[in-house]
Design an enzyme around this catalytic site. Sequence first.
Site, PDB file in Angstrom:
ATOM      1  N   ARG A   9     -25.084  -1.791   8.188  1.00 33.89           N
ATOM      2  CA  ARG A   9     -24.745  -3.163   7.811  1.00 33.89           C
ATOM      3  C   ARG A   9     -25.059  -4.155   8.927  1.00 33.89           C
ATOM      4  NH1 ARG A   9     -20.468  -3.486   3.816  1.00 33.89           N
ATOM      5  NH2 ARG A   9     -19.206  -4.795   5.162  1.00 33.89           N
ATOM      6  N   LYS A  59       0.849  -1.188   0.000  1.00 36.38           N
ATOM      7  CA  LYS A  59       0.000   0.000   0.000  1.00 36.38           C
ATOM      8  C   LYS A  59       0.890   1.245   0.000  1.00 36.38           C
ATOM      9  CE  LYS A  59      -4.068   2.011   2.206  1.00 36.38           C
ATOM     10  NZ  LYS A  59      -5.101   1.866   3.258  1.00 36.38           N
ATOM     11  N   GLU A  93     -19.146  -5.521  11.005  1.00 40.10           N
ATOM     12  CA  GLU A  93     -20.086  -4.725  11.793  1.00 40.10           C
ATOM     13  C   GLU A  93     -21.105  -5.584  12.527  1.00 40.10           C
ATOM     14  OE1 GLU A  93     -18.412  -2.215   8.517  1.00 40.10           O
ATOM     15  OE2 GLU A  93     -19.361  -4.190   8.587  1.00 40.10           O
TER      16      GLU A  93
END
Length: 592
Positions: free
Chosen positions: A363, A247, A335
């Site tokens: 969610r 990344k 979640e």
Amino acid sequence: MSGLLKKINSPLDLRKLSPEDLPGLASELRKFIIDIVASKEGHLGASLGVVELTIALHYVFNTPKDLLVWDVGHQAYGHKILTGRRDVFDTNRRFGGISGFPKRTESEYDTFGTGHSSTSVSAALGMAIASALKGDFAKQHIAVIGDASIASGMAFEGLNHAGVTDANLLVVLNDNAIGIDPSVGALKQYLTKARVGHKPAQDNIIEALNFRYFGPVDGHDIDGLLKMFRKLKKIKGPKFLHVITTKGKGLKKAEEDQVKYHAPGKFEPDTGELLSYDTEGLPLKYQDVFGLTLVELAEMNEKIIGITPAMPTGSSLKYMMQAFPERAFDVGIAEQHAVTLSAGMATQGFTVFCAIYSTFLQRAYDQLIHDVALQKLPVIFCLDRAGLVGEDGATHHGVFDIAYLRCIPNMMIAAPANEVELRQLLYTAQKGLESPLAIRYPRGRGELADWKVPFEETEIGKGKCIREGREIAVLSIGNMAQNVSAAITGIGDQGKIAHFDMRFVKPLDEKLLHEIFQKFKIILTVEDGVLKGGFGSAVTEFASEHHYFKEIARLGIPDSFIEQGNIDQLQEIAGINVENIETVLKSMLKKL
């Protein structure tokens, strides 16, 4: 712009290049992303890490006929630039510009809208099954998902289904060991072993799900990626390619601090040095008021637990994780698990603060109802990024929480007008509740430099009068108090307009509402949530139930999805900016 990239207006142009040209194109594309994001801001690290992967995918596969789904969308900047949006990329995330995420109405290359994580496998599988039903067995379907996203339950549900089909599906795992914060959990540990050369054998979790597993491979080796993708095109059925990337690849600062450079703000494109801003004396961000206050409370109350689904930095639960690592948990992009884990701990007498963005709590709606509210468990949900959030746009605005929470029995909803009210609500919540409480607060900085005041309890369900008046009552919820106060001050109404900070959507302060409806001729409600089912709806329901026939007007988010832009622009669109509140109030004063 250098020579190769300026020739690429679509993947058709890309495929005209020789394979030997592609590393040079990768360098140009990476520099282009860095230069634009440095001045215009946006998500940086994820897209830098997949430059070679993006080029290889579009070079080998026949997009848009072959369907490419990018999970989340943080990693799709290179994809957008190569698919006809190079010359408008400087409008990325800006009002009237292109979205920061894949969006079906924006390009035929954006096959599926993605702003929340872990949806790509299910979406691509749906496309693959649909292709088979139409008799199109040659079409390729590719889902590119990050290692943090694949640990989500929904991704596993998609993999579990795909493994018992003969769908022409390729799942590409972009494994960089980090989402926004470092990846967590047992799957992350498993993938790490594969990264360092422990070849998964009989215990290969992917092959156990009936996928053909390939890799891990170097995600920055274009030649190797091309060979692998050409091989995978010829293999039918569900396939899984494990790709290792870095990344922030290509910008040293972004590689060294991957959390900060996920979305770094403005920076020097050549060095990566962040542009400095003088923040001395400015109010803290709401998230930091939450995080620092929670540490104070945890020092006094050993029963306090902090939980967040993959947002320790974004929610500032990181402070508690540093101070009390045994009592603060990042559970990854999960979640549903975060909510039910909180419920489980609450059954054992712990005071659980579940820190979660408003848009992401959507969610876990069934868990809110079934696991928390139905059992009347006193979990405290700290809903960061409530209301309009700005440039992230429609996928991230936290405008639905009041409406989707208000209809749940036993659920209390509070919205502090400022940082001090947030601090006192957090203190009050840990003193002992009999049912769950959601505390919603906005993204960004607050209003008060001196927020760290002595703790005082807030009476549950009680609002307060901010400004006395005679004829019009304005009822605000949450940080809309600032806009209302500014509007009233701008009018200079000489005592005709009263202002009430209601603080609680549920329970409503019915005693105060009776006083308001008996005294005032016109009532105006102002909220930064959707009008349908929101705070204003609660007030009109109260009026109807108690037979008050007063004029009631409501300002809030209309029945449409608000796109990206800065907060001032979006509040103007929604009609909750200072100027529009002034206009509405002036019109009411004329009536009187």
